[in-house]
Enzyme design. Sequence first.
Site, mmCIF file in Angstrom:
data_model
loop_
_atom_site.group_PDB
_atom_site.id
_atom_site.type_symbol
_atom_site.label_atom_id
_atom_site.label_comp_id
_atom_site.label_asym_id
_atom_site.label_seq_id
_atom_site.Cartn_x
_atom_site.Cartn_y
_atom_site.Cartn_z
ATOM 1 N N GLU A 184 0.845 -1.207 0.000
ATOM 2 C CA GLU A 184 0.000 0.000 0.000
ATOM 3 C C GLU A 184 0.875 1.251 0.000
ATOM 4 O O GLU A 184 1.601 1.484 0.973
ATOM 5 C CB GLU A 184 -0.887 -0.003 1.260
ATOM 6 C CG GLU A 184 -1.795 1.210 1.346
ATOM 7 C CD GLU A 184 -2.716 1.173 2.573
ATOM 8 O OE1 GLU A 184 -2.294 0.647 3.615
ATOM 9 O OE2 GLU A 184 -3.843 1.686 2.474
ATOM 10 N N GLU A 214 3.045 9.433 7.259
ATOM 11 C CA GLU A 214 3.046 8.171 8.012
ATOM 12 C C GLU A 214 4.293 7.322 7.763
ATOM 13 O O GLU A 214 4.655 6.494 8.583
ATOM 14 C CB GLU A 214 1.795 7.346 7.677
ATOM 15 C CG GLU A 214 0.507 8.003 8.141
ATOM 16 C CD GLU A 214 -0.707 7.105 7.922
ATOM 17 O OE1 GLU A 214 -0.700 5.965 8.390
ATOM 18 O OE2 GLU A 214 -1.649 7.564 7.256
ATOM 19 N N ASP A 254 -5.280 3.317 -1.737
ATOM 20 C CA ASP A 254 -6.166 3.882 -0.710
ATOM 21 C C ASP A 254 -6.423 5.337 -1.108
ATOM 22 O O ASP A 254 -5.477 6.127 -1.253
ATOM 23 C CB ASP A 254 -5.428 3.766 0.640
ATOM 24 C CG ASP A 254 -6.205 4.321 1.824
ATOM 25 O OD1 ASP A 254 -6.908 5.336 1.656
ATOM 26 O OD2 ASP A 254 -6.082 3.763 2.932
ATOM 27 N N HIS A 292 -4.711 8.223 0.923
ATOM 28 C CA HIS A 292 -3.285 8.450 0.647
ATOM 29 C C HIS A 292 -3.100 9.025 -0.754
ATOM 30 O O HIS A 292 -2.276 9.915 -0.963
ATOM 31 C CB HIS A 292 -2.495 7.139 0.781
ATOM 32 C CG HIS A 292 -2.594 6.533 2.146
ATOM 33 N ND1 HIS A 292 -2.290 7.214 3.297
ATOM 34 C CD2 HIS A 292 -2.988 5.294 2.551
ATOM 35 C CE1 HIS A 292 -2.490 6.421 4.354
ATOM 36 N NE2 HIS A 292 -2.913 5.249 3.916
ATOM 37 N N HIS A 333 -8.830 0.567 -0.889
ATOM 38 C CA HIS A 333 -9.380 1.200 0.321
ATOM 39 C C HIS A 333 -10.046 2.518 -0.023
ATOM 40 O O HIS A 333 -9.475 3.306 -0.790
ATOM 41 C CB HIS A 333 -8.252 1.522 1.318
ATOM 42 C CG HIS A 333 -7.838 0.374 2.184
ATOM 43 N ND1 HIS A 333 -6.716 0.403 2.978
ATOM 44 C CD2 HIS A 333 -8.429 -0.842 2.400
ATOM 45 C CE1 HIS A 333 -6.618 -0.747 3.638
ATOM 46 N NE2 HIS A 333 -7.638 -1.518 3.289
ATOM 47 N N ARG A 375 -10.599 11.732 5.707
ATOM 48 C CA ARG A 375 -10.618 10.352 6.222
ATOM 49 C C ARG A 375 -11.947 9.994 6.898
ATOM 50 O O ARG A 375 -12.021 9.066 7.686
ATOM 51 C CB ARG A 375 -9.424 10.037 7.133
ATOM 52 C CG ARG A 375 -8.865 8.672 6.749
ATOM 53 C CD ARG A 375 -7.591 8.232 7.383
ATOM 54 N NE ARG A 375 -7.088 7.087 6.621
ATOM 55 C CZ ARG A 375 -6.013 6.384 6.893
ATOM 56 N NH1 ARG A 375 -5.262 6.689 7.931
ATOM 57 N NH2 ARG A 375 -5.642 5.388 6.132
ATOM 58 N N GLU A 401 -12.113 2.088 4.915
ATOM 59 C CA GLU A 401 -11.167 2.246 6.036
ATOM 60 C C GLU A 401 -11.180 3.731 6.401
ATOM 61 O O GLU A 401 -10.475 4.528 5.773
ATOM 62 C CB GLU A 401 -9.762 1.799 5.618
ATOM 63 C CG GLU A 401 -8.772 1.893 6.769
ATOM 64 C CD GLU A 401 -7.342 1.707 6.322
ATOM 65 O OE1 GLU A 401 -6.651 0.827 6.858
ATOM 66 O OE2 GLU A 401 -6.903 2.444 5.398
HETATM 67 C C1 LER Z 1 -3.669 1.193 6.358
HETATM 68 O O1 LER Z 1 -4.401 0.560 5.337
HETATM 69 C C2 LER Z 1 -3.480 2.613 6.064
HETATM 70 O O2 LER Z 1 -4.107 3.152 5.190
HETATM 71 C C3 LER Z 1 -2.493 3.380 6.823
HETATM 72 O O3 LER Z 1 -2.893 4.711 6.940
HETATM 73 C C4 LER Z 1 -2.167 2.801 8.165
HETATM 74 O O4 LER Z 1 -1.727 3.798 9.017
HETATM 75 MN MN MN Z 2 -5.387 1.999 3.847
#
Ligand code: LER
Ligand code: MN
Length: 268
Positions: free
Chosen positions: A150, A156, A183, A186, A209, A215, A244
């Site tokens: 991912e 992060e 995701d 991100h 995701h 978020r 998520e």
């Molecule tokens: C986990 O799938 C994710 O998106 C990250 O932000 C975990 O911190």
């Molecule tokens: Mn994620």
Amino acid sequence: MKLSIVLSTQPASFSALLYQGNLAENLQKIKRLGFAGVELAVRDPAKLDLPELERMLNLHRLQVPAIGTGQAYLEEGLSFTHSESLIRRQAMERIISHMNLAEKLGAVVIVGLIRGQKITGVGSKQAESWLYEALRDCAAANKKVRLAIEPINRYETDLLNSVDQSLHFLDHLKMDTIGLLLDTFHMNIEERLISDSIQAAGKRLFHFHVADSNRWYPGAGHIDFREIMQSLSKIGYNGFISGEFLPRPDPETAAVRMIQYFNQLQRE
Ligand code: LER
Ligand code: MN
């Protein structure tokens, strides 16, 4: 379109999830809300009662598209790029145990935060080569299970933030069982155009995701999910769309809004 939602099989400090702890109750709620699948965030598969989990998944006819592994990093500090070789080895053993669990459940295994960071006193070349070796060894240890790396935003981790960097890394790995999890949270931070990045991932996209720009649940921010769904359909993605996101304003409302929002997009 198949929708799933993340459920942590144990209490967790990670905030972007609606459900944690009480497995039986949460699986029942998730099914009742209308999800076809549940993505399980598992810190340590050895702590799971697998026969009981399988019984409940069968009872509610819920599929498990993916197993999340980030809590082994967040709660225990395991990572593929830790400066101590013992911790790197423990991280690998843990992911292999996640893969054995995933094989039983028909899921992909997510490589998110457990990859670690460059800033642990080791050079970036060293961190990348440790990550490379760990992924190749995990993939070789269980050839039946797919691993999904991912790309995670710069706040992060500093290792593989963008889709482009991650695709480049996959080119280098050359392993068919290793692909990507994208995701939207991100991607909204790191990508120039989310749709172009989805197109670039193409068949190497193993899991997806969704969370909005803040978020919160999809529809609560400014990400264009209509365009994203079109891009996923263009590349022939037929996996799960997995929620998520933060449990705001409360878990139930957030989950219901996700389902309503994607049903509405599908009707248009
Ligand atoms: C986990 O799938 C994710 O998106 C990250 O932000 C975990 O911190
Ligand atoms: Mn994620």
